[in-house]
Write a protein that holds these residues in place. Structure first.
Motif, PDB file in Angstrom:
ATOM      1  N   HIS A  55      36.324  46.192  47.249  1.00  0.00           N
ATOM      2  CA  HIS A  55      36.541  44.747  47.375  1.00  0.00           C
ATOM      3  C   HIS A  55      36.459  44.026  46.033  1.00  0.00           C
ATOM      4  O   HIS A  55      35.944  42.907  45.948  1.00  0.00           O
ATOM      5  N   VAL A  56      36.956  44.678  44.992  1.00  0.00           N
ATOM      6  CA  VAL A  56      37.011  44.076  43.663  1.00  0.00           C
ATOM      7  C   VAL A  56      38.376  43.421  43.515  1.00  0.00           C
ATOM      8  O   VAL A  56      39.408  44.056  43.762  1.00  0.00           O
ATOM      9  N   ARG A  57      38.397  42.160  43.130  1.00  0.00           N
ATOM     10  CA  ARG A  57      39.621  41.362  43.080  1.00  0.00           C
ATOM     11  C   ARG A  57      39.769  40.652  41.740  1.00  0.00           C
ATOM     12  O   ARG A  57      38.797  40.514  40.989  1.00  0.00           O
ATOM     13  N   THR A  58      40.982  40.158  41.493  1.00  0.00           N
ATOM     14  CA  THR A  58      41.200  39.339  40.298  1.00  0.00           C
ATOM     15  C   THR A  58      40.311  38.101  40.392  1.00  0.00           C
ATOM     16  O   THR A  58      39.984  37.625  41.481  1.00  0.00           O
ATOM     17  N   GLY A  59      39.897  37.614  39.237  1.00  0.00           N
ATOM     18  CA  GLY A  59      39.016  36.454  39.170  1.00  0.00           C
ATOM     19  C   GLY A  59      37.548  36.816  39.110  1.00  0.00           C
ATOM     20  O   GLY A  59      36.721  35.985  38.714  1.00  0.00           O
ATOM     21  N   MET A  60      37.195  38.036  39.510  1.00  0.00           N
ATOM     22  CA  MET A  60      35.800  38.473  39.429  1.00  0.00           C
ATOM     23  C   MET A  60      35.439  38.762  37.974  1.00  0.00           C
ATOM     24  O   MET A  60      36.297  39.075  37.157  1.00  0.00           O
ATOM     25  N   VAL A  61      34.145  38.660  37.671  1.00  0.00           N
ATOM     26  CA  VAL A  61      33.662  38.888  36.314  1.00  0.00           C
ATOM     27  C   VAL A  61      32.971  40.242  36.244  1.00  0.00           C
ATOM     28  O   VAL A  61      32.152  40.579  37.103  1.00  0.00           O
ATOM     29  N   VAL A  62      33.295  41.007  35.210  1.00  0.00           N
ATOM     30  CA  VAL A  62      32.694  42.320  34.973  1.00  0.00           C
ATOM     31  C   VAL A  62      31.595  42.160  33.930  1.00  0.00           C
ATOM     32  O   VAL A  62      31.815  41.578  32.866  1.00  0.00           O
ATOM     33  N   ARG A  63      30.413  42.681  34.248  1.00  0.00           N
ATOM     34  CA  ARG A  63      29.274  42.677  33.319  1.00  0.00           C
ATOM     35  C   ARG A  63      28.629  44.060  33.363  1.00  0.00           C
ATOM     36  O   ARG A  63      28.861  44.821  34.283  1.00  0.00           O
ATOM     37  N   THR A  64      27.810  44.354  32.380  1.00  0.00           N
ATOM     38  CA  THR A  64      27.038  45.593  32.364  1.00  0.00           C
ATOM     39  C   THR A  64      25.557  45.242  32.388  1.00  0.00           C
ATOM     40  O   THR A  64      25.183  44.062  32.293  1.00  0.00           O
ATOM     41  N   GLU A  65      24.709  46.255  32.460  1.00  0.00           N
ATOM     42  CA  GLU A  65      23.267  46.012  32.411  1.00  0.00           C
ATOM     43  C   GLU A  65      22.844  45.418  31.066  1.00  0.00           C
ATOM     44  O   GLU A  65      21.739  44.887  30.931  1.00  0.00           O
ATOM     45  N   ASN A  66      23.726  45.486  30.066  1.00  0.00           N
ATOM     46  CA  ASN A  66      23.432  44.929  28.742  1.00  0.00           C
ATOM     47  C   ASN A  66      24.005  43.528  28.553  1.00  0.00           C
ATOM     48  O   ASN A  66      23.920  42.980  27.463  1.00  0.00           O
ATOM     49  N   GLY A  67      24.619  42.974  29.579  1.00  0.00           N
ATOM     50  CA  GLY A  67      25.191  41.636  29.471  1.00  0.00           C
ATOM     51  C   GLY A  67      26.698  41.644  29.617  1.00  0.00           C
ATOM     52  O   GLY A  67      27.270  42.503  30.295  1.00  0.00           O
TER      53      GLY A  67
END
Length: 89
Positions: A67-79
């Motif tokens: 359920h990953v879509r355009t407009g979502m923000v990708v982050r990591t555990e480091n920010g």
């Protein structure tokens, strides 16, 4: 995959035997576009945006299944992606 600057990106599948999905991601970590790539297809898939700095490749269908879509923000555990791949010294 990460790049030092944001610009249009073009991905193709030379020598890749598996179908993949790819997310074109802005410097801010926003998924701008999700593409579907077919095995061994050397026809590049140009990003619609000229502001792409990151590309996340996954097995085809992974984004839909999770359920990953355009407009979502990708982050990591480091920010943010910029903080993760280009930390300030």
């Amino acid at each position: 995959m990460f790049f030092t600057d944001a610009e249009p990106r073009n991905f193709y599948m030379r020598n890749c035997p598996l179908p993949l999905s790819g997310a074109y991601i802005t410097p801010e970590g926003v998924i701008d576009e999700i593409i579907q790539m077919q095995p061994h297809d050397e026809t590049g898939i140009q990003s619609k945006s000229s502001n792409i700095q990151f590309v996340l490749e996954t097995p085809q269908g992974w984004f839909d299944r999770h359920h990953v879509r355009t407009g979502m923000v990708v982050r990591t555990e480091n920010g943010s992606l910029l903080e993760t791949f280009f930390p300030k010294r």
